[in-house]
Design a protein around this motif. Structure first.
Motif, PDB file in Angstrom:
ATOM      1  N   ALA A  55       0.853  -1.188   0.000  1.00 20.79           N
ATOM      2  CA  ALA A  55       0.000   0.000   0.000  1.00 20.79           C
ATOM      3  C   ALA A  55       0.887   1.235   0.000  1.00 20.79           C
ATOM      4  CB  ALA A  55      -0.914  -0.005   1.209  1.00 20.79           C
ATOM      5  N   VAL A  56       0.653   2.116  -0.919  1.00 21.47           N
ATOM      6  CA  VAL A  56       1.488   3.305  -1.065  1.00 21.47           C
ATOM      7  C   VAL A  56       0.598   4.534  -0.929  1.00 21.47           C
ATOM      8  CG1 VAL A  56       2.992   4.603  -2.601  1.00 21.47           C
ATOM      9  CG2 VAL A  56       3.132   2.121  -2.549  1.00 21.47           C
ATOM     10  N   HIS A  57       1.047   5.493  -0.155  1.00 19.44           N
ATOM     11  CA  HIS A  57       0.261   6.692   0.081  1.00 19.44           C
ATOM     12  C   HIS A  57       1.157   7.928  -0.066  1.00 19.44           C
ATOM     13  CE1 HIS A  57      -3.047   4.188   1.458  1.00 19.44           C
ATOM     14  NE2 HIS A  57      -2.169   3.518   2.186  1.00 19.44           N
ATOM     15  N   VAL A  58       0.540   9.103  -0.088  1.00 17.82           N
ATOM     16  CA  VAL A  58       1.289  10.353  -0.189  1.00 17.82           C
ATOM     17  C   VAL A  58       2.132  10.541   1.071  1.00 17.82           C
ATOM     18  CG1 VAL A  58       1.135  12.814  -0.648  1.00 17.82           C
ATOM     19  CG2 VAL A  58      -0.677  11.287  -1.444  1.00 17.82           C
ATOM     20  N   GLN A  59       3.343  11.051   0.890  1.00 17.71           N
ATOM     21  CA  GLN A  59       4.226  11.305   2.019  1.00 17.71           C
ATOM     22  C   GLN A  59       4.785  12.718   1.922  1.00 17.71           C
ATOM     23  OE1 GLN A  59       7.223   8.257   2.409  1.00 17.71           O
ATOM     24  NE2 GLN A  59       5.782   6.618   1.899  1.00 17.71           N
ATOM     25  N   GLU A  60       5.088  13.302   3.068  1.00 20.45           N
ATOM     26  CA  GLU A  60       5.728  14.613   3.086  1.00 20.45           C
ATOM     27  C   GLU A  60       7.057  14.541   2.341  1.00 20.45           C
ATOM     28  OE1 GLU A  60       6.069  15.907   7.107  1.00 20.45           O
ATOM     29  OE2 GLU A  60       3.898  15.937   7.457  1.00 20.45           O
ATOM     30  N   GLY A  61       7.324  15.546   1.528  1.00 17.29           N
ATOM     31  CA  GLY A  61       8.536  15.572   0.728  1.00 17.29           C
ATOM     32  C   GLY A  61       8.349  15.043  -0.677  1.00 17.29           C
ATOM     33  N   ASP A  62       7.209  14.414  -0.950  1.00 14.51           N
ATOM     34  CA  ASP A  62       6.933  13.948  -2.314  1.00 14.51           C
ATOM     35  C   ASP A  62       6.822  15.130  -3.271  1.00 14.51           C
ATOM     36  OD1 ASP A  62       6.876  11.288  -1.612  1.00 14.51           O
ATOM     37  OD2 ASP A  62       4.692  11.118  -1.573  1.00 14.51           O
TER      38      ASP A  62
END
Length: 341
Positions: A230-237
């Protein structure tokens, strides 16, 4: 709840993978559709090669398409080939040369004649065992073949499109795919066109609006590496638009709570003069450290994203419940043929 499928007599407008929350390409639900990877387009001496060669060389299209196909195969993603082939019957009985400008051009230049070298697959892009070769489409829309049945049998919800030509068959097929509810992704450097203006208009203006993302072959392959988790938005993207344009960097990821909807914050900078609050459900894909939203960079500044989204605003955007609407068009209502008989 059962999903509406493309061959329902009266399919309900839907998004097939609507229950999914991951930003990946699920291996068991993704298919790669390669449109018209044939000699008439891609090989020297082909009927249209003198028109297409500049776009092919500009992005090393054949090599990127080959890597895309091999990467999909390696992950167990079905590879579907959607070619064209014309017979005498198409022209003498069905008069396809009279149907459209592109049909006339193909007729006059003897493109895709059934059984010919020109209609055969490029040497570097030959179907292999396990691939699926569809019945031929006769103008631009590959959904006018056995493609709907194949996708339904495979359980496909995510359709990735590459091949020829960006502004014709790729675009027409993408338009049909989104109408049938598929999550559609276009591989920009694995497509070509008959001219650079046609290619640029398709990739930068049209395809970003009839798909969820226009990405590179490298971005697609990198996204596949994360498809098992599962992949989600992360800070720094890095945030990119559906046209692959850079929008900015994620400073904060806020989940929905109380009266606030979930969003990502892209702070003001060289591109945008104010902070941009992008709804979380506008994010469609993640590849490495890049996330893609289904709005082109060209129009992000026109979206009402200057403040954190609220539940009240979302309700206003959704409109009324179907059962609460007396007349769809306020001053009148939809008519059916039986009303006129």
């Amino acid at each position: 709840m059962e999903q509406a499928r493309p061959h329902d007599p009266n399919p309900k407008a839907t998004f097939l993978p609507k229950e999914e929350s991951s930003l990946t390409f699920p291996v068991d639900k993704t298919a790669l559709l390669v449109i018209d990877p044939v000699n008439d387009f891609l090989s020297e001496g082909g009927a249209a090669y003198e028109l297409t060669k500049n776009t092919l060389k500009l992005h090393n299209m054949i090599e990127h398409l080959r890597k895309t196909i091999e990467g999909a195969r390696a992950k167990g993603i079905p590879v579907l080939f959607g070619p064209m082939a014309y017979t005498e019957d198409d022209y003498t009985d069905e008069k396809l040369q009279k149907r459209s400008g592109i049909n006339r051009m193909m007729f006059e230049t003897k493109m895709f004649l059934a059984g010919s070298w020109g209609a055969d697959f490029h040497p570097d892009l030959q179907p292999q065992q396990g691939d699926i070769v569809l019945l031929p489409h006769k103008t631009c829309d590959v959904f006018r073949t056995d493609l709907p049945e194949v996708l339904q049998q495979l359980g496909t919800t995510h359709l990735v499109i590459a091949g020829m030509a960006a502004n014709l068959c790729c675009e027409s097929t993408a338009r049909h795919a989104i109408e049938d509810g598929y999550d559609v992704t276009m591989i920009k450097d694995a497509m070509g066109a008959a001219s650079l203006p046609e290619y640029e208009a398709a990739v930068h203006l049209n395809l970003p609006l009839v798909s969820n993302a226009v990405i590179t072959a490298e971005e697609f392959l990198e996204a596949l590496e994360a498809s098992a988790a599962a992949v989600h938005v992360q800070e720094g993207d890095t945030v990119k638009g559906s046209d692959n344009g850079d929008i900015g960097t994620v400073e904060k990821v806020v989940k929905a709570s109380g009266d606030t909807e979930g969003y990502i914050l892209v702070p003001r900078g060289l591109i945008f003069k104010t902070d941009t609050f992008i709804p979380l459900d506008a994010v469609t894909k993640r590849s490495g450290k890049e996330v893609f939203i289904n709005i082109p960079k060209l129009v992000v500044g026109e979206m009402p994203w200057k403040e954190a989204p609220t539940r009240k605003e979302r309700m206003a955007k959704q409109g009324p419940l179907a059962g609460e609407v007396d007349k769809l068009y306020r001053s009148t209502t939809a008519s059916v043929l039986t009303d006129r008989v």
